[in-house]
Scaffold this active site. Structure first.
Site, PDB file in Angstrom:
ATOM      1  N   VAL A 442       7.608   3.291  -2.513  1.00  0.00           N
ATOM      2  CA  VAL A 442       7.204   3.363  -3.914  1.00  0.00           C
ATOM      3  C   VAL A 442       8.310   4.059  -4.689  1.00  0.00           C
ATOM      4  O   VAL A 442       8.757   5.145  -4.316  1.00  0.00           O
ATOM      5  CB  VAL A 442       5.875   4.129  -4.080  1.00  0.00           C
ATOM      6  CG1 VAL A 442       5.507   4.225  -5.554  1.00  0.00           C
ATOM      7  CG2 VAL A 442       4.767   3.435  -3.304  1.00  0.00           C
ATOM      8  N   LYS A 456       5.771  -0.566  -6.431  1.00  0.00           N
ATOM      9  CA  LYS A 456       5.462  -0.696  -5.007  1.00  0.00           C
ATOM     10  C   LYS A 456       6.261  -1.852  -4.414  1.00  0.00           C
ATOM     11  O   LYS A 456       6.131  -2.994  -4.836  1.00  0.00           O
ATOM     12  CB  LYS A 456       3.960  -0.937  -4.853  1.00  0.00           C
ATOM     13  CG  LYS A 456       3.446  -1.033  -3.433  1.00  0.00           C
ATOM     14  CD  LYS A 456       1.924  -1.208  -3.474  1.00  0.00           C
ATOM     15  CE  LYS A 456       1.318  -1.353  -2.102  1.00  0.00           C
ATOM     16  NZ  LYS A 456      -0.153  -1.558  -2.178  1.00  0.00           N
ATOM     17  N   ASP A 552     -12.002  -0.302   1.232  1.00  0.00           N
ATOM     18  CA  ASP A 552     -11.195   0.756   1.845  1.00  0.00           C
ATOM     19  C   ASP A 552     -11.270   2.033   1.015  1.00  0.00           C
ATOM     20  O   ASP A 552     -10.249   2.628   0.666  1.00  0.00           O
ATOM     21  CB  ASP A 552      -9.745   0.295   2.004  1.00  0.00           C
ATOM     22  CG  ASP A 552      -8.975   1.171   2.985  1.00  0.00           C
ATOM     23  OD1 ASP A 552      -9.618   1.838   3.827  1.00  0.00           O
ATOM     24  OD2 ASP A 552      -7.733   1.198   2.918  1.00  0.00           O
TER      25      ASP A 552
END
Length: 750
Positions: A442, A456, A552
């Protein structure tokens, strides 16, 4: 190069000479298809093509790629060395499709292995991306355990469970009589362990025949319903049903530079540097899973054929393919490309002889300039084609259509060019790196409008990760919430897409709870972070234009701003569904310690799966203990089960963070613990919705509840929350008493 038609007075001998030379060059380069095997070797066996490095007979194959052809059968059939039938070979994909027999088991428990039908040191590996692990049986848990190159089990495994009622009735492998799951990625391996165990807490149904196998996931998706239906009829007292005896599976192969140097050429690319290219000219090699020594070959753009043999890659004559390469003029084929010039005959123009005589002196000059311009143009076209190829492969056309059809999305995000992001990061300078991970880096960037962003950039080229990037773009482009990280846009002109986010400067919640932060989070800030996170998840479940299951939720995916405002991030694994659906069957993804046990064993993802993960975060905020930790007996313990056990034994204070008591938050902590306990219920239908959790946290934030308050559990017989339109009903009626096995199982791959 574009040729401009000029008037008779501007035509020169040089132009005519250049045109004739180009036409002659195109005629010379128009070649037939290149060889796919070594000279004198058979190219097919029945309907299967056999390209080198594979081969049939002595001297026709590279080491480790030998095949045999049984011509006595009609049609002839192709086999690997130990008698496994080969159904097809693909050079571009690097795959071999084979037919594998299914072994039906007559025992309740089984330990065995599944290996490629070739030596373990050979080039063939099981394709984890193209196969699925399938189990037929009743009341069983099946595991596919990868083995590393050292011969031992790895840290990841693929698990699925199947149950049965007294009367089987199934039309898909969703956990009743049959289950399927993806294969955990640990680099493609030649061998896997297979383990079958009886499902704890379930009784035998009388159907003891079981089978576990690896199968081509595309083929199985087409035949899943028929196989599952046949198994549901497999009752000897009712009807004899013939099950499939074999299924196709997909193997992948690659070349080892140290072992297969004969297929590569050492090609210097600069002073003091070198690289490997493949044996054929106009070809290149590329790495597999980021491993420099494991490679495959492919023909360069504008060429096709077999890159593993000399002159195997032949120029594509674009002029013979007008549907793919339209030309409304005169098409001229060039090496690796083509040129299209307007149609106009110059031979009938008046005064041609006079013009030739006057301009003959300039012919040579124009020829030299033309060659230089053609070379430059070809380089520009190749670079442009490469950017266009990446843009299309990364679903750029779909994303463009999405942005153009929605004005709100168009105002919030943008498709950046690679040049813009290189300028923002000073060509991805090392000093701009914010952090590195197992999958990428990043960077901090400053856009032309002076906005500070986080970019990213992945370092691994795997198609499933590219699909996760695009999934994250589509979901974030349709969300607009102050507690969801904002996506400014993306760049699709590189091999792996780049995502541009708002810059969040204060790290993750996990770092502040479990890291080396000098200033521990005060209890009032933890309460507010929990409420903001709940609001974001409730918005995704029920307030967005389409329901989104994050899949997640964890403290490492909650970013904090300078004033400790929570931002939910990382939507690469998320799934969106229509507003009238309650769940979907999907491959298991998530993080060990946060994963919903019901989702883990049934592959059915619902909004209650995110509720369970949020319950783990509440337990972290109360205890400052990691989701998975080692107990005094050195056993790995789940925070979720440990927390619920202490709470039910009225021993919450044994694990509560002392800082909360010091700050006078004991009463609020009791209420938060009650909320966490209901979120962590093993029965999904007893968990609250995120909107209910949000409401209860707002009451705690406003000091409107008391320690003895407990959040109401939803059940099939209790009234559902009607305060918002996104509420869903219960997601099932079966309870699995498998928490201990779930905790001890391997981590699910992300």
């Amino acid at each position: 190069m574009t040729i401009t038609v000029v008037s008779p007075r501007q035509v020169t001998i040089g132009m005519i000479v250049v045109a004739l030379k180009l036409q002659f060059l195109a005629t010379v380069l128009l070649a037939g298809p290149g060889p796919i095997t070594l000279p004198g070797c058979p190219e097919t066996c029945g309907d299967v093509r056999v390209p080198y490095p594979f081969g049939i007979g002595q001297g026709c194959f590279h080491h480790g790629f030998n095949l045999t052809c049984d011509e006595e059968q009609h049609p002839p059939r192709l086999f690997l060395g130990d008698g496994v039938e080969v159904l097809g070979i693909s050079l571009p994909d690097g795959t071999v499709r084979i037919r594998m027999n299914i072994s039906w088991l007559d025992h309740a428990e089984f330990n065995g292995s599944w290996s490629v039908p070739a030596p373990a040191a050979g080039p063939l590996r099981v394709s984890s991306a193209r196969n699925s692990f399938v189990a037929f049986g009743c009341n069983m848990v099946a595991k596919l355990i990868p083995y590393s190159a050292l011969g031992g089990p790895t840290a990841q495994s693929s698990v699925c469970a199947a149950v049965c009622s007294e009367t089987l009735s199934a039309a898909s492998c969703s956990g009743v009589g049959c289950c399927r799951t993806s294969i955990a990625f640990w680099g493609d391996l030649p061998s896997y362990g297979v383990q079958v165990r009886h499902l704890v807490g379930q009784t035998d149904s009388g159907l003891f025949r079981r089978a576990v196998f690896v199968v081509d996931q595309d083929w199985f998706s087409r035949n899943e319903a028929e196989m599952a239906s046949n198994y549901s009829k497999l009752d000897y007292e009712y009807e004899n049903v013939v099950m499939a005896g074999s299924v196709p599976a997909v193997l992948e192969w690659s070349l080892d530079i140290a072992r297969d140097e004969a297929l590569f050429v050492l090609s210097p690319i600069g002073p003091g540097s070198s690289d490997f290219r493949c044996l054929s000219s106009n070809s290149f090699s590329y790495t597999i899973d980021g491993n420099y020594d494991r490679r495959r070959c492919n023909c360069s753009d504008g060429y096709e054929g077999n890159p593993y043999v000399s002159d195997g890659c032949q120029d594509i004559d674009e002029c013979q393919l007008p549907d793919l390469y339209p030309c409304h003029g005169t098409c001229i084929n060039l090496p690796g490309t083509h040129r299209c010039s307007p149609k106009k005959s110059i031979w009938s123009l008046p005064g041609l002889i006079t013009i030739i005589a006057i301009s003959s002196g300039f012919g040579l000059l124009f020829s030299l300039l033309g060659v230089a311009k053609i070379t430059k143009k070809l380089k520009q076209q190749r670079a442009k084609k490469l950017r266009q190829f990446f843009f299309k492969r990364n679903h750029g056309l779909l994303l463009q259509q999405l942005i153009s059809s929605n004005k709100d999305i168009a105002e919030r995000m943008k498709i950046f060019s690679l040049e813009e992001l290189e300028q923002a990061t000073n060509k991805f300078d090392q000093n701009r790196i914010l952090g590195r991970g197992g999958h990428g880096t990043v960077y901090k960037g400053i856009l032309s409008d002076q906005r500070v962003v986080a970019i990213k950039k992945s370092k691994i080229v795997v198609q499933r990760e590219i699909d996760q990037f695009i999934n994250e773009v589509v979901i974030l482009s349709q969300t607009n919430h102050r507690n969801v990280v904002r996506l400014f846009g993306c760049c699709l002109e590189t091999e792996v897409p780049l995502l541009v986010y708002e810059f969040i400067s204060n790290g993750t919640l996990s770092y502040h709870l479990h890291g080396q932060s000098e200033n521990p989070l005060p209890w009032k800030d933890r309460l507010r972070i929990a409420l903001e996170t709940a609001r974001a998840i409730a918005y995704l479940h029920s307030a967005a234009s389409i329901s989104v299951f994050h899949r997640d939720i964890k403290s490492a995916n909650i970013l904090l701003t300078d004033n400790l405002t929570a931002k939910v991030s990382d939507f690469g694994a998320s799934r969106s569904i229509s507003i009238d659906e309650t769940g979907i069957l999907t491959a298991i993804q998530g993080t060990h310690g946060y994963l919903d046990p019901i989702y883990y064993y049934t592959s059915r993802l619902t909004e209650k799966s995110d509720v369970y993960s949020f319950g783990v975060i509440l337990a972290e905020l109360l205890t400052k203990v990691t989701p998975v930790f080692s107990s005094h007996s050195s056993e790995v313990t789940s925070l979720a089960s440990h927390f619920v056990s202490l709470k039910r034994d009225n021993r919450l204070w044994d694990v509560l963070d002392p800082q909360i008591i010091e700050e006078g938050g004991a009463e609020d902590a009791e209420v938060i613990a009650n909320i966490a306990e209901t979120c962590l219920s093993l029965k999904g239908e007893e968990r609250p919705t995120m909107r209910q959790v949000e409401t209860k946290l707002e009451d705690v934030q406003g000091s409107k509840v008391h320690p003895n308050s407990r959040i109401t559990r939803t059940s099939q017989n209790a009234p559902q929350d009607k305060s918002f339109k996104g509420n869903r009903g219960s997601e099932g009626t079966r309870q699995y008493s498998l928490e201990k096995e779930f905790i001890q199982s391997s981590e699910i791959p992300r």
